[in-house]
Scaffold this motif. Structure first.
Motif, PDB file in Angstrom:
ATOM      1  N   SER A  89       0.819   4.215  -2.717  1.00  0.00           N
ATOM      2  CA  SER A  89       0.687   5.618  -2.312  1.00  0.00           C
ATOM      3  C   SER A  89       1.768   6.469  -2.963  1.00  0.00           C
ATOM      4  CB  SER A  89       0.775   5.720  -0.789  1.00  0.00           C
ATOM      5  OG  SER A  89       0.751   7.079  -0.371  1.00  0.00           O
ATOM      6  N   GLU A  90       3.004   5.976  -2.964  1.00  0.00           N
ATOM      7  CA  GLU A  90       4.119   6.723  -3.543  1.00  0.00           C
ATOM      8  C   GLU A  90       3.972   6.864  -5.055  1.00  0.00           C
ATOM      9  OE1 GLU A  90       7.418   4.417  -2.232  1.00  0.00           O
ATOM     10  OE2 GLU A  90       7.534   5.394  -0.260  1.00  0.00           O
ATOM     11  N   THR A 134      -6.593   7.766   2.201  1.00  0.00           N
ATOM     12  CA  THR A 134      -7.530   7.675   1.080  1.00  0.00           C
ATOM     13  C   THR A 134      -7.571   6.263   0.518  1.00  0.00           C
ATOM     14  OG1 THR A 134      -7.222  10.000   0.474  1.00  0.00           O
ATOM     15  CG2 THR A 134      -8.048   8.528  -1.244  1.00  0.00           C
ATOM     16  N   ILE A 135      -6.392   5.650   0.325  1.00  0.00           N
ATOM     17  CA  ILE A 135      -6.331   4.284  -0.205  1.00  0.00           C
ATOM     18  C   ILE A 135      -7.021   3.309   0.746  1.00  0.00           C
ATOM     19  CG2 ILE A 135      -4.790   2.388  -0.843  1.00  0.00           C
ATOM     20  CD1 ILE A 135      -2.788   4.514  -1.784  1.00  0.00           C
ATOM     21  N   GLN A 138       0.837  -1.200   0.000  1.00  0.00           N
ATOM     22  CA  GLN A 138       0.000   0.000   0.000  1.00  0.00           C
ATOM     23  C   GLN A 138       0.875   1.255   0.000  1.00  0.00           C
ATOM     24  OE1 GLN A 138      -3.591  -0.149   2.362  1.00  0.00           O
ATOM     25  NE2 GLN A 138      -3.334   1.990   2.974  1.00  0.00           N
ATOM     26  N   LYS A 139       2.018   1.187   0.706  1.00  0.00           N
ATOM     27  CA  LYS A 139       2.944   2.319   0.726  1.00  0.00           C
ATOM     28  C   LYS A 139       3.486   2.600  -0.670  1.00  0.00           C
ATOM     29  CE  LYS A 139       7.249   3.981   2.811  1.00  0.00           C
ATOM     30  NZ  LYS A 139       8.396   3.663   3.700  1.00  0.00           N
ATOM     31  N   LEU A 179      -1.518   9.444  -3.858  1.00  0.00           N
ATOM     32  CA  LEU A 179      -2.663   9.390  -2.950  1.00  0.00           C
ATOM     33  C   LEU A 179      -2.168   9.047  -1.555  1.00  0.00           C
ATOM     34  CD1 LEU A 179      -5.099   7.300  -5.195  1.00  0.00           C
ATOM     35  CD2 LEU A 179      -5.140   9.784  -4.852  1.00  0.00           C
ATOM     36  N   ASN A 180      -2.738   9.682  -0.522  1.00  0.00           N
ATOM     37  CA  ASN A 180      -2.258   9.350   0.811  1.00  0.00           C
ATOM     38  C   ASN A 180      -2.822   8.004   1.278  1.00  0.00           C
ATOM     39  OD1 ASN A 180      -4.804   9.769   2.188  1.00  0.00           O
ATOM     40  ND2 ASN A 180      -4.427  11.963   2.058  1.00  0.00           N
ATOM     41  N   ASN A 181      -2.171   7.426   2.263  1.00  0.00           N
ATOM     42  CA  ASN A 181      -2.555   6.106   2.750  1.00  0.00           C
ATOM     43  C   ASN A 181      -3.978   6.070   3.263  1.00  0.00           C
ATOM     44  OD1 ASN A 181      -0.508   4.022   2.476  1.00  0.00           O
ATOM     45  ND2 ASN A 181       0.802   5.326   3.735  1.00  0.00           N
ATOM     46  N   THR A 193       1.126   6.802  -6.843  1.00  0.00           N
ATOM     47  CA  THR A 193      -0.080   7.523  -7.252  1.00  0.00           C
ATOM     48  C   THR A 193      -0.173   8.935  -6.688  1.00  0.00           C
ATOM     49  OG1 THR A 193      -1.339   6.644  -5.367  1.00  0.00           O
ATOM     50  CG2 THR A 193      -1.400   5.377  -7.436  1.00  0.00           C
TER      51      THR A 193
END
Length: 265
Positions: A40-41, A49-50, A36-37, A45-47, A43
């Protein structure tokens, strides 16, 4: 307050082209190959939101800009196509949405109007529950079902005024920052006395996740950001922000989100 309740829920929501379960499944497939990290990096998008999208905590359709960012992190053309189809942004789904709009006889922005009306009805339900359960009397000093600004005066409560600004979905961080600056500026012009709470409410979890990162340090009030779940018609989350007034002194209208839960008869 019955005059404020809308019958718009009988219409088909144009965003019904969004298949949340299918979208979550696609996210799970993506996360089989990366963390997920890493997503996030890649895209931006912050964690938070994901995580909200992955857990299905909120049911609103993601922005197309969000889906575009996720698509750039996928190297499988078929999965990219499925991503756009599941979220209603493929050519086929766009045509379906336009047909729903045409068949229901309303303009392209009526779904936004419907969400706004649902927000107002939910606000009225929460305030009415406040009266019934906590004996807190309230009066709307300004604002109508179609307004974006609401000033509520309370008696026998732990605040004197509650200023609420409803914000439609925004598509860029620059516009989000401008919106918050304008909201706090408009509130300051009211020059209210007493104990005050100012809140910004949004039906978008992306906007919510962004808004809570910008505390209005200069305000000598309590301030919060509220996420409105338009599908379940309730205030789903509220985050209090850091201001010039320490939160430990008083958190006004505490747990208001719980008062907007639909009653099960």
């Amino acid at each position: 307050m019955n005059e404020f309740i809308s019958n718009s829920g009988t219409l088909i929501n144009p965003d019904s082209v969004y298949d949340q379960e299918r979208f979550i499944n696609i996210l799970q497939i993506i996360l089989q190959k990366k963390t997920q990290k890493e997503l996030s990096e890649q895209t931006g998008l912050n964690n938070a939101t994901i995580s909200r999208m992955l857990n299905g905590v909120r049911s609103g359709r993601p922005y197309k800009s969000t889906i575009d960012k996720i698509a750039k992190a996928i190297d499988d053309p078929e999965l990219i196509q499925e991503l756009y189809d599941a979220t209603g942004y493929s050519s086929k789904k766009i045509r379906e949405r336009k047909k729903i709009i045409a068949d229901n006889g309303f303009s392209l922005d009526l779904s936004t109007v419907q969400v706004h009306e649902k927000f107002f009805s939910t606000l009225m339900r929460g305030l009415s529950m406040m009266t019934s359960l906590h004996k807190v009397e309230w009066t709307i000093k300004s604002g109508t079902p179609r307004s974006y600004d609401y000033l509520i005066e309370l008696k026998e409560g732990n605040i004197d005024y509650w200023y609420i600004r409803y914000v439609d979905r925004i598509t860029s961080d620059e516009e989000r920052k401008k919106a918050l600056t304008a909201i706090y500026g408009e509130f300051a012009k009211l020059k209210l006395g007493g104990k005050i709470k100012v809140s910004c409410a949004t039906p978008s979890y992306e906007d919510y996740d962004y808004f809570i990162t910008i505390p209005p340090y200069q305000l000598n009030t309590n301030a919060s950001i509220i996420h409105f779940d338009s599908e379940l018609e309730r205030f789903a989350d509220e985050t209090f922000l850091e201001t010039a007034l320490p939160l430990k002194e008083n958190i006004p209208v505490k747990d208001f989100c719980n008062l907007t839960e639909s009653l099960i008869l």
